[in-house]
Design an enzyme around this catalytic site. Sequence first.
Site, PDB file in Angstrom:
ATOM      1  N   ASP A   6       0.812  -1.213   0.000  1.00  0.00           N
ATOM      2  CA  ASP A   6       0.000   0.000   0.000  1.00  0.00           C
ATOM      3  C   ASP A   6       0.847   1.267   0.000  1.00  0.00           C
ATOM      4  OD1 ASP A   6       0.890  -0.509   2.608  1.00  0.00           O
ATOM      5  OD2 ASP A   6      -1.077  -1.131   3.299  1.00  0.00           O
TER       6      ASP A   6
ATOM      7  N   HIS B  49      -7.323  -5.360   9.806  1.00  0.00           N
ATOM      8  CA  HIS B  49      -7.053  -5.078   8.383  1.00  0.00           C
ATOM      9  C   HIS B  49      -5.765  -5.749   7.920  1.00  0.00           C
ATOM     10  CE1 HIS B  49      -4.752  -1.031   9.309  1.00  0.00           C
ATOM     11  NE2 HIS B  49      -3.891  -2.029   9.230  1.00  0.00           N
TER      12      HIS B  49
ATOM     13  N   GLU C 206      -9.770  -2.319   5.006  1.00  0.00           N
ATOM     14  CA  GLU C 206     -10.403  -2.094   6.307  1.00  0.00           C
ATOM     15  C   GLU C 206     -11.621  -3.011   6.458  1.00  0.00           C
ATOM     16  OE1 GLU C 206      -8.723  -0.574   8.310  1.00  0.00           O
ATOM     17  OE2 GLU C 206      -8.021   1.396   7.687  1.00  0.00           O
TER      18      GLU C 206
ATOM     19  N   ASN D 178      -7.571  -3.643  14.064  1.00  0.00           N
ATOM     20  CA  ASN D 178      -8.967  -3.873  13.660  1.00  0.00           C
ATOM     21  C   ASN D 178      -9.086  -5.029  12.664  1.00  0.00           C
ATOM     22  OD1 ASN D 178      -7.966  -2.845  11.280  1.00  0.00           O
ATOM     23  ND2 ASN D 178      -9.388  -1.122  11.131  1.00  0.00           N
TER      24      ASN D 178
HETATM   25  C1  F6R Z   1       1.410  -1.657   6.085  1.00  0.00           C
HETATM   26  C2  F6R Z   1       0.122  -2.335   6.116  1.00  0.00           C
HETATM   27  C3  F6R Z   1      -0.661  -2.460   7.373  1.00  0.00           C
HETATM   28  C4  F6R Z   1       0.168  -2.849   8.582  1.00  0.00           C
HETATM   29  C5  F6R Z   1      -0.689  -2.977   9.823  1.00  0.00           C
HETATM   30  C6  F6R Z   1       0.126  -3.326  11.047  1.00  0.00           C
HETATM   31  O1  F6R Z   1       1.957  -1.679   4.785  1.00  0.00           O
HETATM   32  O2  F6R Z   1      -0.308  -2.783   5.107  1.00  0.00           O
HETATM   33  O3  F6R Z   1      -1.679  -3.405   7.171  1.00  0.00           O
HETATM   34  O4  F6R Z   1       0.820  -4.055   8.308  1.00  0.00           O
HETATM   35  O5  F6R Z   1      -1.367  -1.774  10.055  1.00  0.00           O
HETATM   36  O6  F6R Z   1       0.998  -2.278  11.325  1.00  0.00           O
HETATM   37  P1  F6R Z   1       2.090  -2.384  12.481  1.00  0.00           P
HETATM   38  O7  F6R Z   1       3.091  -3.398  12.054  1.00  0.00           O
HETATM   39  O8  F6R Z   1       2.682  -1.001  12.562  1.00  0.00           O
HETATM   40  O9  F6R Z   1       1.365  -2.775  13.721  1.00  0.00           O
END
Ligand code: F6R
Length: 263
Positions: free
Chosen positions: A62, A134, A139, A132
Amino acid sequence: MPSHEALAELGASLIAKLLIQKPSAVLGLATGSTPIAIYQRLVKCYQHGELSFQEVTTFNLDEYFGLSPENRHSYSAFMRRELFDHIDIDIKKAYLPTCGGTQNPIDVGEQYEALIANSGGIDLQILGVGSNGHIGFNEPGSSLCSRTRLKTLAESTMADNSRFFGVFDDQPQLAMTMGIGTILESKHALVVASGQQKAKAIKQAIEGPLSSYCPASSLQLHQRVTFIIDEDAASCLSEASYFRLCAKQKDKLTKRFEINRGW
Ligand code: F6R
């Protein structure tokens, strides 16, 4: 996994194994806090001459909408800081779904999907999980068949990620993200999660009902997925002792047959 360090060690070793077997592998990459320790270990392997990324192609999950790669908050900048600037990757083959404010996100999404398909598909997709549930920026409520597209970030995601932004920074609320359908087509998905704040999402992902309201639960449909999680993230799992038994059996069988498949 007893700790975040052990998680990173195992994650990096699985990636290293793939790159040794297939130097031209296509990697799907994630940003966020969790994979940083994995990237640090990959950098060390490169510096010690154990790994090369020259033939590797990468696709990030992303990117924030409207941020140029030069913006320090962009995921392009994150990847350069944490990985690309320290290894021998050909930066022309390191792709992110970058979409400037004047580009049409639908076109950018379609082009990204075509690039992934033309590369032969993603061999190994690294995934973090949001508190959450995702994956990428899919989301809760995202279609289980979705492809790369523009998504509005959930309030909880905005709150979780506010730690990366200063009080005077504009935190983007839109992002381009690979879809759940895109992620499900990867040949192997490697999910990394640590900390108590991920425990509920991990339980729903592994044991909960398959539902678009926990996008990570879509991984129950994936042909080959490995969860590497620490004790805190595993703390809500009802079947933890069975999963530990499976991990032990997998270790034994992998050593015996010298192959790494799901048992
Ligand atoms: C980042 C992404 C997100 C993160 C997720 C967990 O490229 O796609 O889905 O992997 O928000 O983030 P952290 O590792 O910071 O807890």
